[in-house]
Design a protein around this motif. Structure first.
Motif, PDB file in Angstrom:
ATOM      1  N   GLY A   1      -5.349 -10.655   7.516  1.00 30.70           N
ATOM      2  CA  GLY A   1      -6.767 -10.317   7.506  1.00 30.70           C
ATOM      3  C   GLY A   1      -7.039  -8.858   7.836  1.00 30.70           C
ATOM      4  N   PHE A   2      -6.014  -8.037   7.823  1.00 34.29           N
ATOM      5  CA  PHE A   2      -6.122  -6.624   8.212  1.00 34.29           C
ATOM      6  C   PHE A   2      -7.200  -5.863   7.446  1.00 34.29           C
ATOM      7  CE2 PHE A   2      -4.932  -2.171   7.547  1.00 34.29           C
ATOM      8  CZ  PHE A   2      -4.723  -1.723   8.838  1.00 34.29           C
ATOM      9  N   TYR A   3      -7.332  -6.106   6.148  1.00 35.90           N
ATOM     10  CA  TYR A   3      -8.219  -5.309   5.307  1.00 35.90           C
ATOM     11  C   TYR A   3      -9.711  -5.636   5.475  1.00 35.90           C
ATOM     12  CZ  TYR A   3      -4.047  -3.625   2.915  1.00 35.90           C
ATOM     13  OH  TYR A   3      -2.833  -3.033   2.620  1.00 35.90           O
ATOM     14  N   GLU A   4     -10.018  -6.764   6.107  1.00 34.76           N
ATOM     15  CA  GLU A   4     -11.414  -7.177   6.244  1.00 34.76           C
ATOM     16  C   GLU A   4     -12.214  -6.162   7.053  1.00 34.76           C
ATOM     17  OE1 GLU A   4     -11.701 -11.280   7.535  1.00 34.76           O
ATOM     18  OE2 GLU A   4     -10.128 -11.853   6.127  1.00 34.76           O
ATOM     19  N   GLY A   5     -13.297  -5.645   6.454  1.00 31.92           N
ATOM     20  CA  GLY A   5     -14.156  -4.683   7.128  1.00 31.92           C
ATOM     21  C   GLY A   5     -13.742  -3.233   6.949  1.00 31.92           C
ATOM     22  N   LEU A   6     -12.621  -2.994   6.289  1.00 29.74           N
ATOM     23  CA  LEU A   6     -12.222  -1.610   6.021  1.00 29.74           C
ATOM     24  C   LEU A   6     -12.955  -1.117   4.782  1.00 29.74           C
ATOM     25  CD1 LEU A   6      -8.415  -1.679   6.890  1.00 29.74           C
ATOM     26  CD2 LEU A   6     -10.389  -1.259   8.361  1.00 29.74           C
ATOM     27  N   THR A   7     -12.773   0.138   4.434  1.00 28.53           N
ATOM     28  CA  THR A   7     -13.539   0.729   3.341  1.00 28.53           C
ATOM     29  C   THR A   7     -12.652   1.416   2.312  1.00 28.53           C
ATOM     30  OG1 THR A   7     -13.751   2.879   4.442  1.00 28.53           O
ATOM     31  CG2 THR A   7     -15.470   1.239   4.897  1.00 28.53           C
ATOM     32  N   PHE A   8     -13.278   1.693   1.172  1.00 29.97           N
ATOM     33  CA  PHE A   8     -12.719   2.665   0.241  1.00 29.97           C
ATOM     34  C   PHE A   8     -13.265   3.999   0.745  1.00 29.97           C
ATOM     35  CE2 PHE A   8     -12.131  -1.044  -2.431  1.00 29.97           C
ATOM     36  CZ  PHE A   8     -10.894  -0.778  -2.997  1.00 29.97           C
ATOM     37  N   HIS A   9     -12.432   4.741   1.432  1.00 22.66           N
ATOM     38  CA  HIS A   9     -12.887   5.944   2.128  1.00 22.66           C
ATOM     39  C   HIS A   9     -12.693   7.233   1.327  1.00 22.66           C
ATOM     40  CE1 HIS A   9      -8.582   5.715   3.072  1.00 22.66           C
ATOM     41  NE2 HIS A   9      -8.642   7.036   3.104  1.00 22.66           N
ATOM     42  N   ARG A  10     -12.006   7.141   0.203  1.00 21.47           N
ATOM     43  CA  ARG A  10     -11.752   8.325  -0.640  1.00 21.47           C
ATOM     44  C   ARG A  10     -11.935   7.912  -2.092  1.00 21.47           C
ATOM     45  NH1 ARG A  10      -6.166  11.077  -1.852  1.00 21.47           N
ATOM     46  NH2 ARG A  10      -6.835  13.107  -2.594  1.00 21.47           N
ATOM     47  N   VAL A  11     -12.944   8.491  -2.737  1.00 21.71           N
ATOM     48  CA  VAL A  11     -13.312   8.104  -4.098  1.00 21.71           C
ATOM     49  C   VAL A  11     -13.424   9.369  -4.943  1.00 21.71           C
ATOM     50  CG1 VAL A  11     -15.173   7.116  -5.483  1.00 21.71           C
ATOM     51  CG2 VAL A  11     -14.491   6.002  -3.346  1.00 21.71           C
ATOM     52  N   ILE A  12     -12.566   9.472  -5.957  1.00 23.92           N
ATOM     53  CA  ILE A  12     -12.579  10.649  -6.815  1.00 23.92           C
ATOM     54  C   ILE A  12     -12.709  10.186  -8.263  1.00 23.92           C
ATOM     55  CG2 ILE A  12     -11.354  12.733  -7.527  1.00 23.92           C
ATOM     56  CD1 ILE A  12      -9.856  12.619  -4.827  1.00 23.92           C
ATOM     57  N   PRO A  13     -13.864  10.468  -8.892  1.00 24.75           N
ATOM     58  CA  PRO A  13     -14.061  10.044 -10.285  1.00 24.75           C
ATOM     59  C   PRO A  13     -12.957  10.580 -11.192  1.00 24.75           C
ATOM     60  CG  PRO A  13     -16.075  10.997  -9.369  1.00 24.75           C
ATOM     61  CD  PRO A  13     -14.980  11.255  -8.383  1.00 24.75           C
ATOM     62  N   ASN A  14     -12.599   9.790 -12.180  1.00 21.66           N
ATOM     63  CA  ASN A  14     -11.555  10.153 -13.149  1.00 21.66           C
ATOM     64  C   ASN A  14     -10.196  10.374 -12.505  1.00 21.66           C
ATOM     65  OD1 ASN A  14     -13.422  10.109 -15.352  1.00 21.66           O
ATOM     66  ND2 ASN A  14     -14.172  12.074 -14.617  1.00 21.66           N
ATOM     67  N   PHE A  15      -9.997   9.831 -11.302  1.00 21.66           N
ATOM     68  CA  PHE A  15      -8.700   9.936 -10.637  1.00 21.66           C
ATOM     69  C   PHE A  15      -8.326   8.605  -9.993  1.00 21.66           C
ATOM     70  CE2 PHE A  15      -6.176  11.732  -6.870  1.00 21.66           C
ATOM     71  CZ  PHE A  15      -4.986  11.687  -7.567  1.00 21.66           C
ATOM     72  N   MET A  16      -8.933   8.293  -8.819  1.00 20.91           N
ATOM     73  CA  MET A  16      -8.578   7.060  -8.123  1.00 20.91           C
ATOM     74  C   MET A  16      -9.580   6.731  -7.039  1.00 20.91           C
ATOM     75  SD  MET A  16      -7.281   7.671  -4.901  1.00 20.91           S
ATOM     76  CE  MET A  16      -7.873   9.186  -4.176  1.00 20.91           C
TER      77      MET A  16
ATOM     78  N   THR B   1      -6.347  -7.231 -12.925  1.00 26.56           N
ATOM     79  CA  THR B   1      -6.431  -8.204 -14.017  1.00 26.56           C
ATOM     80  C   THR B   1      -7.875  -8.616 -14.304  1.00 26.56           C
ATOM     81  OG1 THR B   1      -6.056 -10.013 -12.444  1.00 26.56           O
ATOM     82  CG2 THR B   1      -4.119  -9.137 -13.612  1.00 26.56           C
ATOM     83  N   ALA B   2      -8.772  -8.368 -13.365  1.00 28.01           N
ATOM     84  CA  ALA B   2     -10.207  -8.630 -13.550  1.00 28.01           C
ATOM     85  C   ALA B   2     -10.962  -7.737 -12.573  1.00 28.01           C
ATOM     86  CB  ALA B   2     -10.537 -10.096 -13.290  1.00 28.01           C
ATOM     87  N   GLY B   3     -12.126  -7.275 -13.002  1.00 26.36           N
ATOM     88  CA  GLY B   3     -12.931  -6.438 -12.134  1.00 26.36           C
ATOM     89  C   GLY B   3     -12.691  -4.949 -12.297  1.00 26.36           C
ATOM     90  N   LEU B   4     -12.105  -4.548 -13.417  1.00 31.66           N
ATOM     91  CA  LEU B   4     -11.907  -3.111 -13.643  1.00 31.66           C
ATOM     92  C   LEU B   4     -13.258  -2.391 -13.693  1.00 31.66           C
ATOM     93  CD1 LEU B   4      -9.559  -1.153 -13.888  1.00 31.66           C
ATOM     94  CD2 LEU B   4      -9.640  -1.431 -16.365  1.00 31.66           C
ATOM     95  N   ASP B   5     -14.296  -3.100 -14.144  1.00 33.88           N
ATOM     96  CA  ASP B   5     -15.642  -2.521 -14.142  1.00 33.88           C
ATOM     97  C   ASP B   5     -16.110  -2.229 -12.715  1.00 33.88           C
ATOM     98  OD1 ASP B   5     -15.665  -5.347 -13.751  1.00 33.88           O
ATOM     99  OD2 ASP B   5     -17.787  -5.448 -14.251  1.00 33.88           O
ATOM    100  N   VAL B   6     -15.694  -3.060 -11.757  1.00 40.43           N
ATOM    101  CA  VAL B   6     -16.018  -2.831 -10.349  1.00 40.43           C
ATOM    102  C   VAL B   6     -15.296  -1.573  -9.860  1.00 40.43           C
ATOM    103  CG1 VAL B   6     -15.845  -3.769  -8.000  1.00 40.43           C
ATOM    104  CG2 VAL B   6     -16.437  -5.280  -9.918  1.00 40.43           C
ATOM    105  N   VAL B   7     -14.029  -1.435 -10.234  1.00 38.89           N
ATOM    106  CA  VAL B   7     -13.253  -0.245  -9.864  1.00 38.89           C
ATOM    107  C   VAL B   7     -13.951   1.005 -10.384  1.00 38.89           C
ATOM    108  CG1 VAL B   7     -11.066   0.985 -10.202  1.00 38.89           C
ATOM    109  CG2 VAL B   7     -11.052  -1.483  -9.766  1.00 38.89           C
ATOM    110  N   PHE B   8     -14.358   0.986 -11.664  1.00 37.90           N
ATOM    111  CA  PHE B   8     -15.034   2.145 -12.254  1.00 37.90           C
ATOM    112  C   PHE B   8     -16.378   2.405 -11.576  1.00 37.90           C
ATOM    113  CE2 PHE B   8     -12.656   1.174 -16.421  1.00 37.90           C
ATOM    114  CZ  PHE B   8     -11.561   1.913 -15.990  1.00 37.90           C
ATOM    115  N   GLY B   9     -17.068   1.330 -11.189  1.00 37.89           N
ATOM    116  CA  GLY B   9     -18.333   1.485 -10.469  1.00 37.89           C
ATOM    117  C   GLY B   9     -18.124   2.162  -9.117  1.00 37.89           C
ATOM    118  N   ILE B  10     -17.095   1.757  -8.406  1.00 39.96           N
ATOM    119  CA  ILE B  10     -16.785   2.383  -7.119  1.00 39.96           C
ATOM    120  C   ILE B  10     -16.451   3.862  -7.335  1.00 39.96           C
ATOM    121  CG2 ILE B  10     -15.146   2.432  -5.182  1.00 39.96           C
ATOM    122  CD1 ILE B  10     -14.942  -0.669  -5.510  1.00 39.96           C
TER     123      ILE B  10
END
Length: 190
Positions: free
Chosen positions: A60-75, A150-159
């Motif tokens: 359960g380590f990841y619960e409540g953590l964040t995507f803290h680094r977001v760079i469009p067209n990268f990762m 495998t699913a949710g790539l649109d969510v990844v792009f949204g983030i």
């Protein structure tokens, strides 16, 4: 008759190898504040990395953590900091498996690390673009790919498109936190 016997022997020897190569991937669901992302992890080509990631998932380590680094067209990177950007205590670092033949292409998940190739712990990133420059080469280690979306790539792009700013000494931090609410295994019967 000897040809048949040799064929049967070769077939018998090759079947276990083929069975290992076809070992099923491990299916994961990452529930975020922006939507769900499903991943297929590759324990055949990245056994140490997948085992490490699953230890964090199962605890359960990841619960409540964040995507803290977001760079469009990268990762998009997450798995180590909470909403206040406080770094979490982690397990020991693992060996780098970037020479496993998997490439940092769009939609793959890889381990984040420092300049030390064997420093990955809990942080990961999902490639939003083809980032082959992050792959390992004979003269340098890369960033270990261990699965793919495998699913949710649109969510990844949204983030990847959320507005960011510098905060707490970090760059590219989402203004509105993107929270990892839960990461769980998807059972084969689902």
């Amino acid at each position: 008759m000897k040809k048949v016997s040799i064929f049967v022997i070769l077939l018998t020897l090759l079947l276990p190898i083929q069975a290992v190569a076809q070992e099923p991937s491990v299916q994961i669901r990452m529930i975020t504040s922006q939507g769900n992302i499903e991943l297929a992890l590759d324990p055949v080509n990245a056994p140490v990395t997948v085992e490490n990631f699953l230890a964090y998932v199962d605890s359960g380590f990841y619960e409540g953590l964040t995507f803290h680094r977001v760079i469009p067209n990268f990762m998009i990177q997450g798995g180590g900091l909470d909403v206040e950007l406080k770094k979490q205590d982690t397990r020991s670092a693992i060996i780098n498996e970037s020479a496993n033949g998997l490439s940092n292409r769009r939609g793959t998940i890889a381990m984040a690390r420092t300049n030390d190739p064997d420093s990955a712990t809990s942080q990961f990133f999902i490639n939003v673009a083809n980032n082959e420059n992050l792959d390992g080469h004979p003269l340098r280690a890369g960033y270990t790919v261990f699965g793919e979306v495998t699913a949710g790539l649109d969510v990844v792009f949204g983030i990847a498109r959320v507005p960011t700013r510098s905060r707490g000494g970090l760059q590219n931090v989402p203004i509105t936190p993107v929270i990892i609410e839960k990461v769980e295994r998807i059972l084969p019967t689902e």
